[in-house]
Design a protein around this motif. Structure first.
Motif, mmCIF file in Angstrom:
data_model
loop_
_atom_site.group_PDB
_atom_site.id
_atom_site.type_symbol
_atom_site.label_atom_id
_atom_site.label_comp_id
_atom_site.label_asym_id
_atom_site.label_seq_id
_atom_site.Cartn_x
_atom_site.Cartn_y
_atom_site.Cartn_z
ATOM 1 N N SER A 287 0.827 -1.205 0.000
ATOM 2 C CA SER A 287 0.000 0.000 0.000
ATOM 3 C C SER A 287 0.862 1.256 0.000
ATOM 4 N N ILE A 288 1.938 1.235 0.764
ATOM 5 C CA ILE A 288 2.849 2.374 0.816
ATOM 6 C C ILE A 288 3.572 2.530 -0.514
ATOM 7 N N LEU A 289 4.029 1.415 -1.070
ATOM 8 C CA LEU A 289 4.699 1.454 -2.370
ATOM 9 C C LEU A 289 3.765 1.988 -3.453
ATOM 10 N N ALA A 290 2.515 1.542 -3.428
ATOM 11 C CA ALA A 290 1.552 1.991 -4.435
ATOM 12 C C ALA A 290 1.296 3.486 -4.316
ATOM 13 N N GLY A 291 1.246 3.979 -3.079
ATOM 14 C CA GLY A 291 1.035 5.401 -2.876
ATOM 15 C C GLY A 291 2.152 6.244 -3.455
ATOM 16 N N TYR A 292 3.378 5.831 -3.233
ATOM 17 C CA TYR A 292 4.519 6.564 -3.791
ATOM 18 C C TYR A 292 4.535 6.477 -5.318
ATOM 19 N N ALA A 293 4.294 5.277 -5.856
ATOM 20 C CA ALA A 293 4.347 5.078 -7.302
ATOM 21 C C ALA A 293 3.220 5.810 -8.027
ATOM 22 N N ALA A 294 2.143 6.118 -7.309
ATOM 23 C CA ALA A 294 1.001 6.785 -7.923
ATOM 24 C C ALA A 294 1.186 8.297 -8.039
ATOM 25 N N GLN A 295 2.261 8.840 -7.473
ATOM 26 C CA GLN A 295 2.511 10.277 -7.585
ATOM 27 C C GLN A 295 2.690 10.654 -9.058
ATOM 28 N N ASP A 296 2.284 11.883 -9.380
ATOM 29 C CA ASP A 296 2.282 12.322 -10.778
ATOM 30 C C ASP A 296 3.629 12.131 -11.462
ATOM 31 N N GLN A 297 4.722 12.450 -10.742
ATOM 32 C CA GLN A 297 6.038 12.382 -11.378
ATOM 33 C C GLN A 297 6.513 10.954 -11.614
ATOM 34 N N TYR A 298 5.815 9.963 -11.033
ATOM 35 C CA TYR A 298 6.258 8.578 -11.175
ATOM 36 C C TYR A 298 5.269 7.697 -11.928
ATOM 37 N N LYS A 299 4.131 8.238 -12.337
ATOM 38 C CA LYS A 299 3.112 7.413 -12.991
ATOM 39 C C LYS A 299 3.667 6.711 -14.216
ATOM 40 N N GLY A 300 3.468 5.381 -14.257
ATOM 41 C CA GLY A 300 3.894 4.598 -15.402
ATOM 42 C C GLY A 300 5.351 4.179 -15.391
ATOM 43 N N LYS A 301 6.103 4.595 -14.373
ATOM 44 C CA LYS A 301 7.540 4.300 -14.345
ATOM 45 C C LYS A 301 7.875 3.074 -13.499
ATOM 46 N N PHE A 302 6.998 2.746 -12.553
ATOM 47 C CA PHE A 302 7.280 1.621 -11.649
ATOM 48 C C PHE A 302 6.116 0.646 -11.643
ATOM 49 N N GLN A 303 6.384 -0.542 -11.107
ATOM 50 C CA GLN A 303 5.322 -1.523 -10.940
ATOM 51 C C GLN A 303 5.574 -2.336 -9.675
ATOM 52 N N LEU A 304 4.492 -2.806 -9.079
ATOM 53 C CA LEU A 304 4.592 -3.707 -7.937
ATOM 54 C C LEU A 304 4.821 -5.124 -8.433
ATOM 55 N N ALA A 305 5.694 -5.866 -7.743
ATOM 56 C CA ALA A 305 5.965 -7.248 -8.146
ATOM 57 C C ALA A 305 4.769 -8.154 -7.865
ATOM 58 N N GLY A 306 3.899 -7.730 -6.941
ATOM 59 C CA GLY A 306 2.710 -8.524 -6.634
ATOM 60 C C GLY A 306 2.975 -9.685 -5.700
ATOM 61 N N LEU A 307 4.010 -9.567 -4.877
ATOM 62 C CA LEU A 307 4.345 -10.623 -3.921
ATOM 63 C C LEU A 307 3.607 -10.377 -2.605
ATOM 64 N N LYS A 308 3.436 -11.418 -1.839
ATOM 65 C CA LYS A 308 2.794 -11.308 -0.526
ATOM 66 C C LYS A 308 3.746 -11.893 0.508
ATOM 67 N N LEU A 309 4.728 -11.072 0.877
ATOM 68 C CA LEU A 309 5.790 -11.552 1.759
ATOM 69 C C LEU A 309 5.402 -11.471 3.229
ATOM 70 N N SER A 310 4.298 -10.777 3.526
ATOM 71 C CA SER A 310 3.781 -10.708 4.898
ATOM 72 C C SER A 310 2.340 -10.239 4.818
ATOM 73 N N ASN A 311 1.609 -10.349 5.925
ATOM 74 C CA ASN A 311 0.251 -9.823 6.023
ATOM 75 C C ASN A 311 0.235 -8.674 7.018
ATOM 76 N N GLU A 312 -0.277 -7.532 6.576
ATOM 77 C CA GLU A 312 -0.372 -6.343 7.426
ATOM 78 C C GLU A 312 -1.836 -5.915 7.480
ATOM 79 N N ASN A 313 -2.468 -6.145 8.636
ATOM 80 C CA ASN A 313 -3.874 -5.809 8.818
ATOM 81 C C ASN A 313 -3.976 -4.402 9.401
ATOM 82 N N TYR A 314 -4.336 -3.424 8.565
ATOM 83 C CA TYR A 314 -4.420 -2.037 9.035
ATOM 84 C C TYR A 314 -5.717 -1.828 9.813
ATOM 85 N N GLY A 315 -5.568 -1.342 11.037
ATOM 86 C CA GLY A 315 -6.732 -1.052 11.871
ATOM 87 C C GLY A 315 -6.747 0.402 12.290
ATOM 88 N N ILE A 316 -7.853 0.815 12.876
ATOM 89 C CA ILE A 316 -7.979 2.164 13.428
ATOM 90 C C ILE A 316 -7.796 2.072 14.931
#
Length: 279
Positions: free
Chosen positions: A198-227
Motif C-alpha cells: 500500500s505504501i509502495l503503491a502510494g509513492y508510485a502513484a505520484q504524478d512524477q512517477y506514474k507509469g515508471k514503476f510496478q509492484l511485483a505482486g508478492l505477498k511476503l507478509s500480512n499487514e492488517n491495518y486497523g484504526i
C-alpha cells in the motif's frame, strides 16, 4: 406594570442564556464518543503519499485520510470539524493514551503486542510486504534479488526480512526516506524497493512517477491495518466498525482505493471483514 416588564425582560435574558449554554457544545476538541462536538482530532501520517500526506497548501490526502473522514462523518463530524494530528509510528500508542487524538488511521498494523496497549477497529485494509521495481523489470520473485541492490529506510525490518528469508546475497541500501529510495530506483542506483504494498503503491502513484514503476505482486507478509482507539473505549470502536462496514457496502471504500492507488495498478485485497485478522 413597569416592574413586570423588567421581570419579563430578565426572564427572557435568563432563558436565552440557558439555551446558549445548552447548545454551546463541548469545545474541548477531543471529539467525544457521542459525536457532534465542535472538533474531532484524528491521528494520521503526514508523509505517506496515497495514504496520509500533508499537501503544500495545508490540505490532506490519501486512503487513510479518506477512511478517517468517512468515519468522522458517521460519528457526527463534517470534514471542516476535523483537526488532523501528525502521529508518527513511535508515538501512536502514547498519543491515544494521552487523549491527544480520538482515533488513529495511519498504516497502523494490528498486532498482539499493540492490542495490549490500544484497542482496534477494523481491519479496513489488508496489505502485504512487496517489491517496487521499474516497469518491465525482470525481478518477479524475491529470490531474484540475489546479487541485486535492494533499498529500504533505516530502521525498517522489510529489507532485512528479504535478505534473511529469500535473497541472502541481496545488497542492502538503507536511506532516510522512501522518496530517496524512489529516486535511487529511478536512476538505476538500486534495483528494487521494499515495504508494504500500500505504501509502495502510494509513492508510485505520484504524478512524477506514474507509469515508471510496478509492484511485483508478492505477498511476503500480512499487514492488517486497523484504526487505533484508546484502550477501553469500546463504544467508539463499535461505532467505527459500523462506519467501516457502511463504507464498504456503499462502495465508498472501493472508490477510495481506486482514487489513491489506482495509478500504480495496485492489486488490492478485497475489503476485510471486521475482526478478521489474517496471520
Amino acid at each position: 406594570m413597569k416592574l413586570r416588564k423588567v421581570t419579563a425582560a430578565s426572564a427572557a435574558v435568563f432563558a436565552l442564556a440557558l439555551t446558549a449554554t445548552a447548545c454551546g457544545g463541548d469545545d474541548s476538541g477531543d471529539g467525544g464518543s457521542s459525536g457532534g462536538g465542535d472538533k474531532i482530532k484524528i491521528g494520521i501520517k503526514y508523509d505517506q503519499p496515497g495514504l496520509g500526506l500533508k499537501q503544500p497548501d495545508g490540505s490532506f490526502s490519501g486512503f487513510d485520510v479518506d477512511v478517517a473522514t468517512y468515519v468522522a462523518k458517521e460519528l457526527g463530524y463534517e470534514a471542516d470539524q476535523i483537526e488532523w494530528v501528525e502521529t508518527k509510528s513511535a508515538d501512536r500508542e502514547n498519543a491515544l493514551a494521552r487523549g491527544d487524538v480520538k482515533f488513529i488511521a495511519a498504516t497502523y498494523s494490528i498486532t498482539d503486542e499493540r492490542k495490549q496497549k490500544v484497542d482496534f477497529a477494523g481491519p479496513y485494509l489488508l496489505a502485504h510486504q512487496d517489491l517496487l521495481v521499474k516497469k518491465g523489470s525482470d525481478i518477479t520473485e524475491a529470490t531474484d534479488l540475489n546479487d541485486k541492490k535492494l533499498c529500504s529506510v533505516v530502521g525498517s525490518t522489510s529489507a532485512q526480512n528479504v535478505k534473511k528469508d529469500f535473497a541472502p546475497k541481496a545488497q542492502l541500501k538503507q536511506v532516510g526516506t522512501y522518496s530517496e529510495c524512489l529516486a535511487a530506483l529511478q536512476s538505476g542506483a538500486v534495483d528494487a524497493l521494499t515495504t508494504d504494498d500500500s505504501i509502495l503503491a502510494g509513492y508510485a502513484a505520484q504524478d512524477q512517477y506514474k507509469g515508471k514503476f510496478q509492484l511485483a505482486g508478492l505477498k511476503l507478509s500480512n499487514e492488517n491495518y486497523g484504526i487505533g482507539v484508546k484502550k477501553g473505549d469500546t463504544e467508539t470502536v463499535n461505532k467505527i466498525n459500523a462506519a467501516l462496514e457502511k463504507m464498504v457496502s456503499d462502495k465508498s471504500w472501493e472508490k477510495a482505493v481506486e482514487d489513491n492507488f489506482g495509478p500504480a495498478d495496485y492489486k488490492n485485497e478485497p475489503a476485510p471483514k471486521i475482526g478478521n485478522i489474517v496471520k
